[in-house]
Scaffold this motif. Sequence first.
Motif, PDB file in Angstrom:
ATOM      1  N   HIS A  59       0.856  -1.190   0.000  1.00 50.46           N
ATOM      2  CA  HIS A  59       0.000   0.000   0.000  1.00 50.46           C
ATOM      3  C   HIS A  59       0.890   1.236   0.000  1.00 50.46           C
ATOM      4  N   ASP A  60       0.475   2.292  -0.650  1.00 48.50           N
ATOM      5  CA  ASP A  60       1.289   3.519  -0.713  1.00 48.50           C
ATOM      6  C   ASP A  60       1.626   4.072   0.662  1.00 48.50           C
ATOM      7  N   ASN A  61       0.745   3.866   1.645  1.00 52.51           N
ATOM      8  CA  ASN A  61       0.975   4.374   3.004  1.00 52.51           C
ATOM      9  C   ASN A  61       1.433   3.283   3.968  1.00 52.51           C
ATOM     10  N   ALA A  62       1.976   2.198   3.431  1.00 54.47           N
ATOM     11  CA  ALA A  62       2.394   1.068   4.271  1.00 54.47           C
ATOM     12  C   ALA A  62       3.524   1.469   5.222  1.00 54.47           C
ATOM     13  N   VAL A  63       3.560   0.768   6.361  1.00 48.60           N
ATOM     14  CA  VAL A  63       4.634   0.946   7.342  1.00 48.60           C
ATOM     15  C   VAL A  63       5.305  -0.398   7.592  1.00 48.60           C
ATOM     16  N   PHE A  64       6.613  -0.324   7.843  1.00 49.80           N
ATOM     17  CA  PHE A  64       7.432  -1.514   8.060  1.00 49.80           C
ATOM     18  C   PHE A  64       8.213  -1.309   9.350  1.00 49.80           C
ATOM     19  N   VAL A  65       8.093  -2.272  10.268  1.00 50.72           N
ATOM     20  CA  VAL A  65       8.757  -2.166  11.565  1.00 50.72           C
ATOM     21  C   VAL A  65       9.742  -3.321  11.682  1.00 50.72           C
ATOM     22  N   HIS A  66      11.017  -2.957  11.838  1.00 41.73           N
ATOM     23  CA  HIS A  66      12.109  -3.927  11.939  1.00 41.73           C
ATOM     24  C   HIS A  66      12.804  -3.748  13.283  1.00 41.73           C
ATOM     25  N   MET A  67      13.774  -4.616  13.565  1.00 38.03           N
ATOM     26  CA  MET A  67      14.541  -4.488  14.817  1.00 38.03           C
ATOM     27  C   MET A  67      15.326  -3.179  14.817  1.00 38.03           C
ATOM     28  N   GLY A  68      15.688  -2.680  13.631  1.00 37.87           N
ATOM     29  CA  GLY A  68      16.517  -1.485  13.552  1.00 37.87           C
ATOM     30  C   GLY A  68      15.773  -0.197  13.273  1.00 37.87           C
ATOM     31  N   GLY A  69      14.460  -0.229  13.194  1.00 36.80           N
ATOM     32  CA  GLY A  69      13.718   0.997  12.957  1.00 36.80           C
ATOM     33  C   GLY A  69      12.432   0.754  12.200  1.00 36.80           C
ATOM     34  N   SER A  70      11.792   1.841  11.819  1.00 36.04           N
ATOM     35  CA  SER A  70      10.546   1.755  11.058  1.00 36.04           C
ATOM     36  C   SER A  70      10.572   2.791   9.945  1.00 36.04           C
ATOM     37  N   TRP A  71       9.882   2.471   8.843  1.00 36.70           N
ATOM     38  CA  TRP A  71       9.876   3.357   7.693  1.00 36.70           C
ATOM     39  C   TRP A  71       8.719   3.000   6.778  1.00 36.70           C
ATOM     40  N   GLY A  72       8.633   3.710   5.663  1.00 40.96           N
ATOM     41  CA  GLY A  72       7.535   3.548   4.720  1.00 40.96           C
ATOM     42  C   GLY A  72       7.896   2.698   3.517  1.00 40.96           C
ATOM     43  N   LYS A  73       6.987   2.698   2.567  1.00 38.34           N
ATOM     44  CA  LYS A  73       7.061   1.850   1.375  1.00 38.34           C
ATOM     45  C   LYS A  73       8.333   2.075   0.566  1.00 38.34           C
ATOM     46  N   GLU A  74       8.629   3.318   0.227  1.00 34.39           N
ATOM     47  CA  GLU A  74       9.765   3.590  -0.659  1.00 34.39           C
ATOM     48  C   GLU A  74      11.084   3.126  -0.054  1.00 34.39           C
ATOM     49  N   LYS A  75      11.283   3.387   1.254  1.00 33.59           N
ATOM     50  CA  LYS A  75      12.530   2.961   1.885  1.00 33.59           C
ATOM     51  C   LYS A  75      12.622   1.440   1.936  1.00 33.59           C
ATOM     52  N   GLU A  76      11.502   0.763   2.225  1.00 34.38           N
ATOM     53  CA  GLU A  76      11.511  -0.705   2.255  1.00 34.38           C
ATOM     54  C   GLU A  76      11.879  -1.267   0.886  1.00 34.38           C
ATOM     55  N   LEU A  77      11.295  -0.704  -0.165  1.00 33.49           N
ATOM     56  CA  LEU A  77      11.612  -1.166  -1.520  1.00 33.49           C
ATOM     57  C   LEU A  77      13.079  -0.912  -1.857  1.00 33.49           C
ATOM     58  N   ASP A  78      13.594   0.254  -1.463  1.00 34.75           N
ATOM     59  CA  ASP A  78      15.012   0.565  -1.695  1.00 34.75           C
ATOM     60  C   ASP A  78      15.924  -0.422  -0.967  1.00 34.75           C
ATOM     61  N   ILE A  79      15.566  -0.746   0.272  1.00 36.61           N
ATOM     62  CA  ILE A  79      16.359  -1.687   1.075  1.00 36.61           C
ATOM     63  C   ILE A  79      16.366  -3.070   0.432  1.00 36.61           C
ATOM     64  N   ILE A  80      15.209  -3.505  -0.054  1.00 38.37           N
ATOM     65  CA  ILE A  80      15.118  -4.813  -0.708  1.00 38.37           C
ATOM     66  C   ILE A  80      15.929  -4.818  -1.999  1.00 38.37           C
ATOM     67  N   GLN A  81      15.749  -3.789  -2.805  1.00 35.59           N
ATOM     68  CA  GLN A  81      16.435  -3.732  -4.098  1.00 35.59           C
ATOM     69  C   GLN A  81      17.954  -3.651  -3.942  1.00 35.59           C
ATOM     70  N   SER A  82      18.414  -2.851  -2.970  1.00 34.00           N
ATOM     71  CA  SER A  82      19.857  -2.660  -2.779  1.00 34.00           C
ATOM     72  C   SER A  82      20.517  -3.830  -2.063  1.00 34.00           C
ATOM     73  N   GLY A  83      19.716  -4.665  -1.410  1.00 39.19           N
ATOM     74  CA  GLY A  83      20.276  -5.765  -0.633  1.00 39.19           C
ATOM     75  C   GLY A  83      20.658  -5.335   0.775  1.00 39.19           C
ATOM     76  N   GLY A  84      20.238  -4.130   1.192  1.00 42.10           N
ATOM     77  CA  GLY A  84      20.476  -3.686   2.572  1.00 42.10           C
ATOM     78  C   GLY A  84      19.964  -4.716   3.569  1.00 42.10           C
ATOM     79  N   ILE A  85      18.818  -5.281   3.247  1.00 40.69           N
ATOM     80  CA  ILE A  85      18.307  -6.490   3.915  1.00 40.69           C
ATOM     81  C   ILE A  85      17.937  -7.438   2.783  1.00 40.69           C
ATOM     82  N   HIS A  86      18.574  -8.600   2.765  1.00 40.47           N
ATOM     83  CA  HIS A  86      18.193  -9.621   1.786  1.00 40.47           C
ATOM     84  C   HIS A  86      17.463 -10.718   2.544  1.00 40.47           C
ATOM     85  N   TYR A  87      16.175 -10.781   2.321  1.00 43.40           N
ATOM     86  CA  TYR A  87      15.338 -11.797   2.949  1.00 43.40           C
ATOM     87  C   TYR A  87      15.560 -13.106   2.195  1.00 43.40           C
TER      88      TYR A  87
END
Length: 138
Positions: A47-75
């Motif tokens: 969702h455009d207004n989605a929130v993601f909560v991790h052990m290291g912080g919380s953020w929105g959709k764009e940052k989560e997608l950037d983290i996934i794409q860059s491999g900052g977190i590789h699930y």
Amino acid sequence: MEPLTEDEYKNINNISSVAAQEVIELSKEKWLWMAEKKVDVLTDLFHDNAVFVHMGGSWGKEKELDIIQSGGIHYKQADIHEVSVNIIDDTAILLNRITLLAVVGGNEVTNPFMVTEVYKRQESEWKLASLSFTKLLN
């Protein structure tokens, strides 16, 4: 207000169980898409207004997608041990007890989590509105 017939009541339960199964399957696919870094598919799911909560912080959709794409977190792999879902109107709350194998900051780590996923039905699609990780002690 008139009481429901037995058939009407059973139909409500069937609709709810069908929706629950849809969300469970979507969640399973989401873990695969995250592992495969399929940002194009995830962009549509989140969702455009989605929130993601991790052990290291919380953020929105764009940052989560950037983290996934860059491999900052590789699930890399989510082993799902238990799953449950509650449907409330057009909202689904899914709980996964998982063991997550991930690469974070270049280090491979394995953690047990209870993951809360909240999905909102928009038109005919489920959109992920919230994804929160709670690390388990056991």
